[in-house]
Design an enzyme around this catalytic site. Structure first.
Site, PDB file in Angstrom:
ATOM      1  N   ILE A   1      -2.840  14.248 -83.872  1.00 23.82           N
ATOM      2  CA  ILE A   1      -3.246  14.237 -85.704  1.00 23.82           C
ATOM      3  C   ILE A   1      -3.850  12.849 -86.080  1.00 23.82           C
ATOM      4  O   ILE A   1      -4.549  12.964 -86.811  1.00 23.82           O
ATOM      5  CB  ILE A   1      -1.850  14.673 -86.228  1.00 23.82           C
TER       6      ILE A   1
ATOM      7  N   TYR B   1     -10.737  21.169 -87.616  1.00 28.53           N
ATOM      8  CA  TYR B   1      -9.494  20.497 -87.628  1.00 28.53           C
ATOM      9  C   TYR B   1      -8.472  20.797 -86.346  1.00 28.53           C
ATOM     10  O   TYR B   1      -8.407  19.865 -85.735  1.00 28.53           O
ATOM     11  CB  TYR B   1      -8.896  20.437 -89.004  1.00 28.53           C
TER      12      TYR B   1
ATOM     13  N   GLN C   1      -7.272  12.362 -85.279  1.00 30.55           N
ATOM     14  CA  GLN C   1      -8.194  13.261 -86.032  1.00 30.55           C
ATOM     15  C   GLN C   1      -8.069  12.682 -87.688  1.00 30.55           C
ATOM     16  O   GLN C   1      -9.226  13.003 -88.335  1.00 30.55           O
ATOM     17  CB  GLN C   1      -7.545  14.670 -85.994  1.00 30.55           C
ATOM     18  N   GLU C   2      -7.277  12.310 -88.078  1.00 28.33           N
ATOM     19  CA  GLU C   2      -7.140  12.125 -89.720  1.00 28.33           C
ATOM     20  C   GLU C   2      -7.681  10.552 -89.741  1.00 28.33           C
ATOM     21  O   GLU C   2      -8.568  10.653 -90.762  1.00 28.33           O
ATOM     22  CB  GLU C   2      -5.743  11.907 -89.880  1.00 28.33           C
ATOM     23  N   SER C   3      -7.374   9.814 -88.942  1.00 31.48           N
ATOM     24  CA  SER C   3      -7.876   8.512 -89.224  1.00 31.48           C
ATOM     25  C   SER C   3      -8.525   7.465 -88.104  1.00 31.48           C
ATOM     26  O   SER C   3      -8.731   6.352 -88.614  1.00 31.48           O
ATOM     27  CB  SER C   3      -6.611   7.421 -89.859  1.00 31.48           C
TER      28      SER C   3
END
Length: 417
Positions: free
Chosen positions: A280, A400, A283-285
């Site tokens: 996660i 996502y 994917q996020e940052s």
């Protein structure tokens, strides 16, 4: 013809009042097995025999699955010997055998086009199609993984499995493979997504009824559409280009070790898989604690200001606080979707992490109202795809969850190597 026994279905025990609905059971003495004639009129009567207060979607699925089980039920209900001209036992089809034991056993090899199995994590393109076929039959699915094709075929031959999922290299007349991609369009799409277009379900050649039944299911227009859409979720090309591959490897070797202890400690608090948190975060940052988006989400786990406050995070750029907040938020999503089977739950949780739980719950209700399975990620993904032009958030959510699945598989494979 009134000695039909009470049967237990995936929706519970059939009420005694429903037995009236089975009067149209016709035995044909000129056939080698029991045949069942069940008209649309009697299908409607089933609706009235069941709980009138049940949800519309449950009734639809009850009827569909119960129709499939009538063949097996009729074998129990009819005195076959007295109806047959001779003393020979009636033949039982492969479909009836699977329904009678309420389980379809699939033998397969861990492969990019079939199944990814790691601890409690179980998913895959072929696996999803096989699971959908099991649901169509109204039975549970059991998956057994083997090391090589010889072992797979031995399992099928010896009755250890009902079907083999994979790419059959055997041209022996004892086996028959039904491709999942029944037409050229679907085969081409699978190739574009990095999936093997030759993956299929292999049966013993003698199981003609099961072969024909599976072909009818897999090659229906509805299932072909489902297969094509689900292939997008299992796209294998995300990390195939040099830039993405290099960037991901660099993050795993240089950045992940900095935060791995915190991922693990926070995962332990909530019984999470720490590698899910890491995927996660990438994917996020891209594992950057200073990351910030145009919409204002910030930090390693890219929390909104509102979510950060709810999770007790005072500084979103603090890597430890961000991971703590992300793990806590993930736990709240887990609880909201505790009714979803474990093999499906992660994708619903991730979708909620991305676009909020209320949006996901609303889609689940629409699926249920439409007679679909609200706990099936493939049904959810197809909904998102079919309605993507109406809501851009659906497109974002699809990417996502797909991306995180890819990163998670790669992290796990890398760590095991």
């Amino acid at each position: 013809m009134h000695n039909i026994r009470t049967a237990v279905t995936p929706y519970g025990t059939i009420p005694s009042s429903a037995k009236q609905c089975y009067q149209t059971l016709i035995f044909n003495p000129f056939l080698s097995c029991v045949s069942v004639v069940f008209t649309h009129h009697h299908a409607k009567r089933i609706c009235h025999c069941t709980d009138k207060k049940a949800k519309k979607s449950t009734t639809k699925r009850f009827i569909k699955k119960h129709l499939l089980q009538l063949g097996a039920l009729s074998l129990l209900a009819l005195p076959a010997k007295s109806l047959l001209a001779g003393n020979a036992e009636p033949a039982v089809s492969g479909v009836d055998k699977i329904i009678a034991k309420n389980e379809m056993v699939v033998a397969t090899i861990d492969d990019e086009s079939t199944v990814f199995a790691d601890g409690e994590l179980l998913h895959g393109f072929g696996y999803d199609v096989a699971k959908r076929y099991a649901e169509h039959l109204g039975v549970s699915l059991t998956v057994k993984t083997y090391e090589d094709e010889v072992s797979l075929m031995n399992a099928l031959s010896h009755g250890e499995a009902d079907v083999v999922l994979g790419v059959s290299g055997s041209d022996a007349s004892d086996f028959h493979t039904q491709l999942i991609a029944c037409d050229a369009t679907t085969q081409s799409l699978l190739s574009e997504r990095g999936l093997n277009p030759q993956v299929g379900l292999t049966f013993l050649s003698e199981s003609k009824g099961l072969i024909d039944h599976s072909a009818s299911f897999l090659c229906s227009q509805e299932q072909l559409g489902q297969t094509q859409t689900v292939a997008h979720f299992y796209d294998r090309n995300l990390l195939k280009n040099d830039y993405s591959e290099h960037h991901f490897k660099q993050a795993l070797t240089q950045k992940l070790p900095l935060y791995e202890p915190t991922f693990k400690s926070e995962a332990d608090k909530y019984d999470h898989d720490w590698q899910v948190l890491a995927a996660i975060s990438y994917q996020e940052s891209h594992l950057n604690p200073d990351a910030i988006s145009p919409t204002g989400v910030q930090g390693l786990m890219m929390l909104t200001n509102e979510t950060a406050k709810e999770m007790g995070v005072s500084d979103r750029t603090d890597a430890i606080q961000s991971i703590q907040g992300g793990a806590k938020y993930l736990e709240s999503m887990e609880k909201m979707f505790a009714d979803v089977p474990e093999t499906e739950r992660l994708w619903f949780v991730l979708a909620s992490y991305n676009m909020g739980p209320n949006a996901v719950k609303r889609i689940q209700k629409e699926l249920s109202d439409d007679g679909k399975n609200p706990h099936s990620w493939s049904d959810m993904y197809v909904y998102l795809s079919q309605n993507a032009d109406k809501n851009s958030r659906y497109v974002q959510c699809m990417h996502y969850v797909t991306n995180i699945r890819t990163y998670l598989e790669r992290i796990k494979s890398t760590m095991q190597a």
